[in-house]
Every structure is written in structure tokens, then in C-alpha cells.
Design a protein around this motif. Sequence first.
Motif, short mmCIF file in Angstrom:
data_model
loop_
_atom_site.label_atom_id
_atom_site.label_comp_id
_atom_site.label_asym_id
_atom_site.label_seq_id
_atom_site.Cartn_x
_atom_site.Cartn_y
_atom_site.Cartn_z
N ARG A 71 0.71 -1.33 -0.03
CA ARG A 71 -0.05 -0.04 -0.01
C ARG A 71 0.71 1.27 0.04
NH1 ARG A 71 -2.75 -0.38 4.87
NH2 ARG A 71 -3.76 -2.38 4.22
N TRP A 72 1.78 1.04 0.89
CA TRP A 72 3.01 2.38 1.03
C TRP A 72 3.52 2.52 -0.44
CZ3 TRP A 72 6.03 0.48 5.78
CH2 TRP A 72 5.11 0.80 7.19
N LEU A 73 3.62 1.69 -1.30
CA LEU A 73 4.48 1.70 -2.68
C LEU A 73 3.34 2.02 -3.49
CD1 LEU A 73 7.26 -1.07 -2.12
CD2 LEU A 73 7.54 1.51 -1.90
N GLY A 74 1.91 1.85 -3.28
CA GLY A 74 1.20 2.21 -4.53
C GLY A 74 1.14 0.98 -5.23
N HIS A 75 1.30 -0.33 -4.64
CA HIS A 75 1.18 -1.61 -5.56
C HIS A 75 -0.24 -1.98 -5.46
CE1 HIS A 75 1.69 -5.80 -6.61
NE2 HIS A 75 2.90 -5.41 -7.06
N PRO A 76 -0.74 -2.56 -6.55
CA PRO A 76 -2.11 -3.00 -6.34
C PRO A 76 -2.56 -4.07 -5.12
CG PRO A 76 -1.10 -3.05 -8.71
CD PRO A 76 -0.01 -2.67 -7.79
N LEU A 77 -1.40 -4.85 -4.89
CA LEU A 77 -1.74 -5.99 -3.91
C LEU A 77 -2.01 -4.96 -2.65
CD1 LEU A 77 -1.53 -8.86 -2.77
CD2 LEU A 77 0.89 -8.26 -2.30
N GLY A 78 -1.80 -3.64 -2.37
CA GLY A 78 -2.24 -2.99 -1.23
C GLY A 78 -3.55 -2.59 -1.21
N ARG A 79 -4.31 -2.70 -2.38
CA ARG A 79 -5.68 -2.47 -2.38
C ARG A 79 -6.51 -3.99 -2.13
NH1 ARG A 79 -3.97 0.40 -6.77
NH2 ARG A 79 -4.47 -0.97 -8.14
N GLN A 80 -5.74 -5.07 -1.95
CA GLN A 80 -6.53 -6.44 -1.73
C GLN A 80 -6.99 -6.70 -0.15
OE1 GLN A 80 -7.51 -8.16 -4.35
NE2 GLN A 80 -6.94 -6.40 -5.72
N LEU A 81 -7.44 -5.82 0.36
CA LEU A 81 -7.75 -5.85 1.73
C LEU A 81 -8.34 -7.22 2.32
CD1 LEU A 81 -8.36 -2.16 2.48
CD2 LEU A 81 -6.18 -3.13 2.64
N ASP A 82 -9.33 -7.67 1.31
CA ASP A 82 -10.17 -8.81 1.78
C ASP A 82 -9.38 -10.09 1.76
OD1 ASP A 82 -9.75 -8.80 -0.86
OD2 ASP A 82 -11.86 -9.60 -1.09
N LEU A 83 -7.83 -9.84 1.46
CA LEU A 83 -6.93 -11.02 1.35
C LEU A 83 -7.13 -11.82 2.77
CD1 LEU A 83 -5.04 -12.70 -0.45
CD2 LEU A 83 -3.38 -11.14 0.68
#
Length: 164
Positions: free
Chosen positions: A81-93
Motif C-alpha cells: 500500500r505504501w508503495l502504491g502496489h495493487p496488492l495493497g488494495r486487496q484488503l479482503d485477502l
Amino acid sequence: MTAAGHNSNDDYIEQVFHETLGVIKQDKSEIAGIMSGMKDNYKRASNAGIPKSVFKWAQELEDKDINDVIRDLEWKIRVARWLGHPLGRQLDLLDVDRADAEERAYAEGLAAGKGRKENINPYGVDSPMGQAWQRGMNDGTAFANKDLSKTINGEDPGFSEEAA
């Protein structure tokens, strides 16, 4: 100073040196053989599409407590999330496990069987979870014992979807 070979302490030290050198050379040779075998195994996995990093992850999952694994994943998502990577938006993971208890028990038994672990059922064998775990263990063991040469040769291996 006495001549070399005349002092029993020097002889002992020289013997230890030569024995240790021989053992070190043997160990290095064995390590080289093991490393070559590991390289071949990683290559085989890579040829099947499995990246080397997956094996490190698998070992961490087997060795770490679930809370440590979750903490690590939470940190990785935070950094993404800090790096703006799409994985950072996968909060439901990391949502709560939605599988029911019997499904989880089956999955645990399946993993134990596939990993050729000891057949030690953590649930009461007469309970539904215990029976689900044992079914998973049996399916996992069958999977682990399946002859994969047919798959490699392009023939239908006959795997069930549940055991794969």
C-alpha cells in the motif's frame, strides 16, 4: 625445539589436521552433490511452472505459527500500500476463513497426506471433523502415492478434483 615428528603433541596435532582436512573435503563433496540435486529439483519444478520462491514460502508455512504468517502478510500488504502496489488494495485477502469446520479438517488432512506426514488425527476419530480429516488424509496419501509417469507421458492420470 624438537624436530618435526619427534614431539608426540606435534604428531597428535598433525593427525587431527589431516583427519579434519579429509572430513572437510568429504563434507564439501557431499554438499556439492546435495546442492546439485537441489538444483535439479528446482529445475524440474521450474519446468512444471513452479517458481523456486514458492518452496521457501511452503517451508515458512510449515514452520511458522499461523499468527506469525498472518502478521507477515499484513506487513507485506501494508508495504505494498505504501508503495502504491495493487496488492495493497486487496484488503479482503485476510478475511476470516469462511470454510466450515469439516471443510477445514478435510483440507488439513489432505495436506498432511500429500506431505506424507504421520497419520495422527488431531480430532476425535468418531467426530465429523475427525472423519473429514481422515478422508482428507486418505485422499492426500493416495495423491502422494499416485504414479505421475502417466501425466508426464500425456496420459490421463485419473485424479479426482477433490484430491488435486
